[in-house]
Design a protein around this motif. Sequence first.
Motif, mmCIF file in Angstrom:
data_model
loop_
_atom_site.group_PDB
_atom_site.id
_atom_site.type_symbol
_atom_site.label_atom_id
_atom_site.label_comp_id
_atom_site.label_asym_id
_atom_site.label_seq_id
_atom_site.Cartn_x
_atom_site.Cartn_y
_atom_site.Cartn_z
ATOM 1 N N LEU A 96 61.232 30.084 74.821
ATOM 2 C CA LEU A 96 59.772 30.180 74.907
ATOM 3 C C LEU A 96 59.203 29.071 75.787
ATOM 4 N N ASN A 149 59.981 29.737 79.333
ATOM 5 C CA ASN A 149 59.044 30.764 79.797
ATOM 6 C C ASN A 149 57.710 30.133 80.213
ATOM 7 N N SER A 150 57.264 29.123 79.473
ATOM 8 C CA SER A 150 56.023 28.420 79.808
ATOM 9 C C SER A 150 56.134 27.684 81.138
ATOM 10 N N GLU A 194 56.691 36.406 76.648
ATOM 11 C CA GLU A 194 56.256 35.491 75.580
ATOM 12 C C GLU A 194 56.022 36.248 74.280
ATOM 13 N N PHE A 203 48.282 32.190 71.908
ATOM 14 C CA PHE A 203 48.618 33.054 73.043
ATOM 15 C C PHE A 203 47.834 34.357 73.005
ATOM 16 N N ASN A 220 48.007 27.023 76.750
ATOM 17 C CA ASN A 220 49.231 27.504 76.110
ATOM 18 C C ASN A 220 50.494 26.778 76.559
ATOM 19 N N ASN A 228 52.327 24.771 73.325
ATOM 20 C CA ASN A 228 53.627 25.138 72.743
ATOM 21 C C ASN A 228 54.518 23.935 72.439
#
Length: 308
Positions: A64, A67-68, A109, A246, A279, A283
């Motif tokens: 995750l 991914n950010s 996500e 999100f 976001n 995270n």
Amino acid sequence: MDDELNETHITLGGHVELHKYKYLYFFIMFTVYILIIWCNCTIICLIWIHKNLHEPMYIFIAALLLNSVLFSTNIYPKLLIDFLSEKQIISYSACLFQFHIFYSLGGSEFLLLTAMSYDRYVSICKPLQYPTIMTRRTVSIVLVLAWLLPACSVAVPALLSADMKLCNLTLNGIFCNNSIYSLHCVSSKARSLFGVVDLMIAALFPLLFILFTYTRIIIVSYQSCKKVRKKAAQTCLPHLLVLISFSSLCAFDVSVVRLGSHFSKTVHLIMTLQVILYNPLFNPIIYGLKMKEISKHLKRLFCQARVI
């Protein structure tokens, strides 16, 4: 003429008073981008290095956060270049590529959050079956599908848009999102249909599944002992906070695109920035503070840094 239009550059017209504040914009966004990279990569490296974090829950967290980083890298470098450029332009093909990556990673996500909710569901509701269900093979397959499915589904409307005739060459935004549809002379029913399908695959179905799993977790936790309730609260609360954050930003993105013409340019810019600012920073902060094992390793890391 159509080919010539499709090959031309798009002007990103969402910037406000850029000639006055370009260095301030650049400094703020550059600082945010560095913080995003540093915060996310620090936790990813901790999960990679420490063997006690080589569990499905932490692997999904690392995915995750990665991914950010990818999501931010799709937006920030081009944004920083635009701040210092005389003209804020992008080729139509590059705009479609940015659009594709933006929504592919957004869909990923949601799917990663879905995988994390299922992992917590099995861990809390079926603890004896957890080792046989959440195997390395299962985790690997889930990770591949979480990135592959959205990439393939978003590719369809992106490819359909590639051959559309352009009647407007100014995009009301600072990066390429769904607002690219306003550039086209006519709307496409096929593209709209695939857009709805994408929304269902990448957001609606995962969200319903997440709500189902957490409802089951709450029910089982309520019926169990204090230890189970504590475990559920410690491991599920960060995921829920990230999900709420999100989901809110996704709603923001839709609002910006659908209602952007009703807002002033300044309000539109502020709303757009919400989508890319919070976001990716939220995270790692949530997981770093709320996940006990990650927090423990972070404290050790900072203590060692102070000693050095």
